[in-house]
Scaffold this active site. Structure first.
Site, mmCIF file in Angstrom:
data_model
loop_
_atom_site.group_PDB
_atom_site.id
_atom_site.type_symbol
_atom_site.label_atom_id
_atom_site.label_comp_id
_atom_site.label_asym_id
_atom_site.label_seq_id
_atom_site.Cartn_x
_atom_site.Cartn_y
_atom_site.Cartn_z
ATOM 1 C CG ASN A 55 -0.224 0.200 2.526
ATOM 2 O OD1 ASN A 55 0.256 -0.765 3.110
ATOM 3 N ND2 ASN A 55 -0.168 1.431 3.011
ATOM 4 C CB CYS A 56 1.139 4.218 -1.913
ATOM 5 S SG CYS A 56 -0.446 4.442 -2.736
ATOM 6 C CB ILE A 57 0.104 8.115 0.999
ATOM 7 C CG1 ILE A 57 -0.316 8.983 2.181
ATOM 8 C CG2 ILE A 57 -0.351 8.721 -0.303
ATOM 9 C CD1 ILE A 57 0.367 10.333 2.198
ATOM 10 N NE ARG A 107 -4.063 5.684 -6.533
ATOM 11 C CZ ARG A 107 -3.827 5.958 -7.811
ATOM 12 N NH1 ARG A 107 -3.263 5.048 -8.583
ATOM 13 N NH2 ARG A 107 -4.149 7.132 -8.312
#
Length: 486
Positions: free
Chosen positions: A431-433, A435
């Site tokens: 995961n990113c910030i 998504r």
């Protein structure tokens, strides 16, 4: 390749975040205990406190390669698992032990003093990063390995360290032949630069910065700062000698770092903060602000450099060029300064009292010029080429403002997992910030309507094996529940 480098860059944020406070501690420590810098007797309460702070800061800075081995391994693993960090440390210990000077001396039957000096520099950041990548790769590949019943204890994650050790032995065998060649080439290049005067200083400084990501700058430093080629710029400066072995003023291979480290780097950090997306500017400023202060006080630059070098390699090349230019200009103008640790304010103040110091006041105009040029060049390059520096990741700005229709993160994760075709269809989770990023095996098994029914904002499918679920700033909570279900 670029996507891989960006993931590597992000994985370095974990160990890099440990460094600024260490640099600041060392800067304060040297200010309180200057004898620790110049080799005098340490005495008095302030001297003892300063020495204590120096050692506290050095505990991590001196072992940066350990941090990189563990941090990169955790960051590059599919699920940020601690087992990968252990594997990275195993790899680093194996490689550095097998290629240590003492080990090589016994393996080759060579007297210790005759061993190639390259092996004495094997504990560097490059080896730390390599070890981290080895650990993460072995973890990702073998974490689910099933062995026969008789060996079942070593199945799954328990076999990762074993496989990592075997791979690291092979890598060490390759480096046994490759590493001395690389080191020798760099030393030879350094020796050929010596006779070029100020231009040579600029080239050396450019190469010094360019080699930082690999930890190979030590090979060049041995030529110019120490006695590998008879220059010993650092030693002659602190000994009070006016000329070094190459016939130039002592300090010429150190002075050029001061304007860039003390003023250029903080200005470059400010440019990155100003170019960050508004909602990420505060977080970016907290990271780079501490790194800039660290560079100004005591010349520790790695917290800043590793924050963007893999995210924006082109910008790092520009950064190295600017260093080279200001180093050459500093020497031409007659500015001379030296350091025993690095080119920060602390070293500048104490080294300015020595006979070899010259034009110390020039640090002000040189510093102002460096600040202006670094800021303008960084800001132009970042915006003109849309470079992905900290705070400028690919996620849409609006995604950080998303309010979820469902705040039951366990239920959301379960629905998303079902919509993706179940556990059997998931290859990796990240995961990113904003998504949830997933790699899948069968794209036909994905049911977008089912995923959206969980209350998420959207589903993006960049390729047949990739799915991104747009969740917003609460993505970490969903990701944690998703990984539990996996």
């Amino acid at each position: 390749m670029m996507k891989y480098l960006q993931k590597l860059g992000k994985s370095l944020m974990l160990p890099v975040a440990c460094l600024p406070v260490c640099g600041i501690l060392m800067g304060i420590g040297y200010a309180l205990s200057p004898n620790a810098m110049i080799g005098g007797e340490i005495k008095g309460a302030l001297g003892i406190i300063g020495f204590f702070l120096i050692k506290a800061g050095g505990a991590l800075i001196d072992n940066m390669s350990w941090l990189f081995a563990i941090g990169v391994a955790v960051g590059m693993s599919d699920d940020n698992e601690g087992t990968a960090g252990l594997a990275g440390l195993v790899s680093w210990l194996m490689i550095t032990t097998l290629l240590a000077s003492g080990t090589v001396a016994i393996l080759t039957g060579t007297p210790a003093e005759a061993v190639n000096p390259a092996y004495s520099k094997i504990q560097n950041q490059f080896i730390g990063i390599v070890a981290g990548i080895i650990g993460a790769t072995c973890y990702n590949r073998f974490k689910s390995t099933r062995l026969p019943d008789a060996l079942s204890f070593f199945s799954g994650k328990r076999c990762v360290a074993i496989v990592t050790a075997v791979v690291s032995i092979i890598v060490a065998a390759v480096l046994f032949f490759v590493w001395p060649i690389v080191y020798t080439v760099l030393v030879t290049v350094g020796e050929s630069i010596v006779g070029l005067g100020a231009v040579g200083v600029g080239i050396y400084t450019f190469l010094n910065r360019l080699l930082i990501p690999f930890g190979l700058h030590h090979a060049l430093n041995s030529v110019f700062w120490f006695d590998a080629a008879g220059i010993n710029d650092l030693g002659t400066y602190w000994a009070g000698e006016l000329l070094n072995g190459a016939g130039g003023s002592a300090g010429m291979y150190m002075a050029g770092f001061f304007p860039s480290m003390m003023f250029g780097l903080p200005a470059a950090a400010l440019a990155i903060v100003h170019c960050a997306k508004p909602e990420r500017r505060k977080a970016t400023a907290s990271l780079l602000g501490a790194a800039a202060l660290c560079a100004f006080i005591c010349g520790v630059t790695e917290p800043f450099e590793f924050a963007f070098m893999f995210l924006a390699p082109v910008l790092y090349l520009i950064y190295a060029v600017l260093y080279g230019i200001f180093a050459a200009v500093s020497v031409i103008l007659g500015f001379r300064a030296g350091f025993s640790f690095s080119a920060g304010l602390t070293d500048l103040v104490f080294s300015s009292q020595l006979p070899a110091a010259n034009g110390t006041f020039l640090i002000i105009p040189l510093g102002i010029a460096a600040a202006v040029v670094f800021y303008l060049v960084f800001r132009f390059a970042i915006t003109a080429f849309d470079l992905k520096t900290p705070g400028r990741e690919d996620d849409d700005e609006d995604e950080t403002k998303i309010e979820l229709a469902n705040n039951d993160f366990t239920q959301m994760a379960a629905i998303i997992l079902e919509g993706l075709g179940g556990k059997a269809n998931i290859a990796s989770v990240d995961n990113c910030i904003t998504r949830l990023r997933l790699e899948i095996k069968d794209y036909t098994a994905v049911d977008e309507k089912k995923i959206k029914s969980a209350g998420v904002s959207g589903v993006i499918r960049p390729s047949k094996t990739s799915v991104q679920v747009v969740i917003g700033p609460k993505v970490q909570f969903v990701a944690d529940e998703f990984k539990k279900l996996m």
